[in-house]
Design an enzyme around this catalytic site. Structure first.
Site, PDB file in Angstrom:
ATOM      1  N   TYR A 233       0.708  -1.082  -0.069  1.00 19.32           N
ATOM      2  CA  TYR A 233       0.174  -0.172  -0.226  1.00 19.32           C
ATOM      3  C   TYR A 233       1.629   1.149   0.330  1.00 19.32           C
ATOM      4  CZ  TYR A 233      -2.974   4.011   2.454  1.00 19.32           C
ATOM      5  OH  TYR A 233      -3.577   4.669   2.807  1.00 19.32           O
TER       6      TYR A 233
HETATM    7  N1  LIG Z   1      -8.686   6.568   6.346  1.00 23.01           N
HETATM    8  C1  LIG Z   1      -7.658   6.760   6.730  1.00 23.01           C
HETATM    9  O1  LIG Z   1      -7.289   6.590   7.778  1.00 23.01           O
HETATM   10  C2  LIG Z   1      -6.733   7.060   5.330  1.00 23.01           C
HETATM   11  C3  LIG Z   1      -5.384   7.890   5.830  1.00 23.01           C
HETATM   12  C4  LIG Z   1      -4.392   7.584   4.667  1.00 23.01           C
HETATM   13  C5  LIG Z   1      -4.382   8.312   3.824  1.00 23.01           C
HETATM   14  N2  LIG Z   1      -5.946   7.414   3.748  1.00 23.01           N
HETATM   15  C6  LIG Z   1      -6.347   7.022   1.894  1.00 23.01           C
HETATM   16  O2  LIG Z   1      -7.341   8.497   1.741  1.00 23.01           O
HETATM   17  C7  LIG Z   1      -7.318   7.332   0.574  1.00 23.01           C
HETATM   18  C8  LIG Z   1      -9.532   7.460   1.145  1.00 23.01           C
HETATM   19  O3  LIG Z   1      -9.294   6.361   2.020  1.00 23.01           O
HETATM   20  P1  LIG Z   1     -10.715   5.569   2.509  1.00 23.01           P
HETATM   21  O4  LIG Z   1     -10.505   5.752   4.105  1.00 23.01           O
HETATM   22  O5  LIG Z   1     -12.093   6.030   2.220  1.00 23.01           O
HETATM   23  O6  LIG Z   1     -10.261   4.155   1.461  1.00 23.01           O
HETATM   24  P2  LIG Z   1     -11.801   3.236   1.385  1.00 23.01           P
HETATM   25  O7  LIG Z   1     -11.380   1.844   0.885  1.00 23.01           O
HETATM   26  O8  LIG Z   1     -12.322   3.793   2.203  1.00 23.01           O
HETATM   27  O9  LIG Z   1     -12.134   3.538  -0.089  1.00 23.01           O
HETATM   28  C9  LIG Z   1     -11.972   4.183  -1.383  1.00 23.01           C
HETATM   29  C10 LIG Z   1     -12.429   4.695  -2.276  1.00 23.01           C
HETATM   30  O10 LIG Z   1     -12.060   3.837  -3.279  1.00 23.01           O
HETATM   31  C11 LIG Z   1     -12.979   3.051  -4.867  1.00 23.01           C
HETATM   32  N3  LIG Z   1     -12.113   2.346  -4.865  1.00 23.01           N
HETATM   33  C12 LIG Z   1     -11.050   1.490  -4.571  1.00 23.01           C
HETATM   34  N4  LIG Z   1     -10.269   1.383  -6.169  1.00 23.01           N
HETATM   35  C13 LIG Z   1     -10.490   2.225  -7.076  1.00 23.01           C
HETATM   36  C14 LIG Z   1     -10.508   1.736  -8.732  1.00 23.01           C
HETATM   37  N5  LIG Z   1      -9.832   1.461  -9.248  1.00 23.01           N
HETATM   38  N6  LIG Z   1     -11.063   3.381  -9.313  1.00 23.01           N
HETATM   39  C15 LIG Z   1     -11.593   3.761  -8.671  1.00 23.01           C
HETATM   40  N7  LIG Z   1     -12.414   3.763  -7.203  1.00 23.01           N
HETATM   41  C16 LIG Z   1     -11.681   3.043  -6.985  1.00 23.01           C
HETATM   42  C17 LIG Z   1     -13.037   2.586  -3.462  1.00 23.01           C
HETATM   43  O11 LIG Z   1     -14.268   2.116  -4.078  1.00 23.01           O
HETATM   44  C18 LIG Z   1     -13.517   2.809  -2.186  1.00 23.01           C
HETATM   45  O12 LIG Z   1     -15.116   3.733  -2.266  1.00 23.01           O
HETATM   46  C19 LIG Z   1      -7.372   6.644   0.062  1.00 23.01           C
HETATM   47  O13 LIG Z   1      -6.019   6.737  -1.081  1.00 23.01           O
HETATM   48  C20 LIG Z   1      -6.018   6.428   1.437  1.00 23.01           C
HETATM   49  O14 LIG Z   1      -5.415   5.556   0.857  1.00 23.01           O
HETATM   50  C21 LIG Z   1      -6.881   7.146   4.273  1.00 23.01           C
END
Ligand SMILES: NC(=O)c1ccc[n+]([C@@H]2O[C@H](COP(=O)([O-])OP(=O)(O)OC[C@H]3O[C@@H](n4cnc5c(N)ncnc54)[C@H](O)[C@@H]3O)[C@@H](O)[C@H]2O)c1
Length: 322
Positions: A187
């Protein structure tokens, strides 16, 4: 029952969200009036919070997600919370060039242009160690992060440069490399590649009216712990980590507050150009964006009126010229 209430009720059961009102964070309705945004991965959790917050602030929003069911529900709810034709869902796999091209075509057809691109999609399950993960997982991590970000940039940024008006955001991670607690080396490798692209883009669009920054939603979201991937074998969560919250643990910042942070940053994009911003100062400990503390500088720290919502502004590191 009002449209807002109806939407909120439906969301609580299916999309797992709360009604949204960002005035508590000092934000104003209408502050993004006239702006058109695309949010990838906008149909769940952080991206959903971002999409709803942009719409709350008066922007139009195109939700691009691979999940068709959640995407359609997101479109319905955002329109119910705001006004008809505020949101458009386009089913998109960001790794596929034809999908991203179709996304741009549909966005331009509906709203005429795109001013804000929020690259947020990721598959959080690509969460394995270097030694034992299938290399295909690494390909997929790069495909969603780096390839997906580059495809979207190439579709949307030329128009922004032409109009001298645009913002590009990336949902980066606080884990520049993988601490043993998380086990998500695959990741983090994908996230690092996309962050690097964003840093380069910040230099490429300098003085063109397009602003670029990474916003790390550290510990933002409402997770269903039963859906989270297991920790790697032998890894235990230390009991004394009250503020370093991980998926499935208490203390997460709600996605609506994450949306408030995004809107705040969009409104300050010019001054944030080239920066990495962490929502949640607990994660400064992770030394984002570089493991060498001397390359990380806390240049500013602001607190919105929500005591839960702190933001830390960091340098993007070497390579960025202001
Ligand atoms: N939640 C956190 O604490 C956190 C921390 C650091 C970074 N992030 C980053 O923030 C972003 C969102 O995180 P999250 O926790 O909401 O993740 P999540 O997994 O809940 O949501 C990700 C979304 O991306 C969509 N997705 C996955 N593959 C895809 C593709 N190939 N094309 C289009 N859509 C696609 C999924 O359907 C989902 O709706 C991510 O990039 C994650 O790396 C999150």
């Amino acid at each position: 029952m009002s449209a807002e209430k109806a939407a909120g009720t439906a969301l609580n059961t299916f999309l797992n969200i709360e009604p949204i009102d960002l005035e508590y964070a000092g934000l104003k309705k209408g502050s993004l009036q006239g702006e058109v945004a695309v949010v990838t991965g906008g149909a769940s959790n952080v991206g959903l919070g971002y999409a709803r917050a942009i719409a709350w602030a008066g922007g139009k929003v195109v939700v691009a997600d691979i999940n068709g069911e959640a995407g359609l529900e997101t479109e319905r709810v955002i329109n119910a919370e705001n006004a008809p034709d505020t949101a458009l869902f386009v089913k998109t796999d960001v790794t596929k060039k034809e999908d991203v091209r179709n996304l741009a075509a549909k966005a331009f057809e509906k709203f005429g242009r795109v001013d804000i691109l929020v690259n947020n999609a990721m598959n959080m399950r690509l969460n394995g160690p270097v030694l034992s993960s299938p290399v295909d997982d690494l390909d997929q991590s790069y495909a969603i992060s780096a390839r997906g970000v580059m495809l979207a940039i190439q579709e949307f940024v030329p128009g922004m440069i032409e109009r001298g008006h645009g913002i590009v955001v990336y949902s980066a991670t606080q884990f520049h490399y993988c601490p043993p607690l998380v086990g998500g080396s695959i990741y983090t490798a994908g996230k690092a590649a996309a962050t690097s692209l964003m840093m380069s883009l910040a230099n490429e669009v300098k003085d063109k009216g397009v602003y670029v920054f990474c916003l790390t939603p550290a510990g933002v979201g409402r997770f269903d712990p039963s859906k989270m991937p297991p920790l790697p074998e032998g890894v235990e969560i230390p009991k004394d980590l009250p503020k370093i919250t991980m998926p499935g643990f208490d203390g997460m910042i709600p996605p609506e507050a994450g949306g408030a942070a995004l809107v705040y940053c969009l409104l300050h994009a010019q001054e944030l150009h080239g920066s990495g911003i962490i929502i949640n100062d607990a994660f400064m400990a992770m030394n984002y964006p570089y493991p060498n503390p001397s390359t990380v500088r806390k240049i500013d720290s602001r607190r919105l009126t929500d005591p839960e919502l702190t933001m830390v502004f960091c340098n993007m590191g070497p390579g960025f010229a202001k």
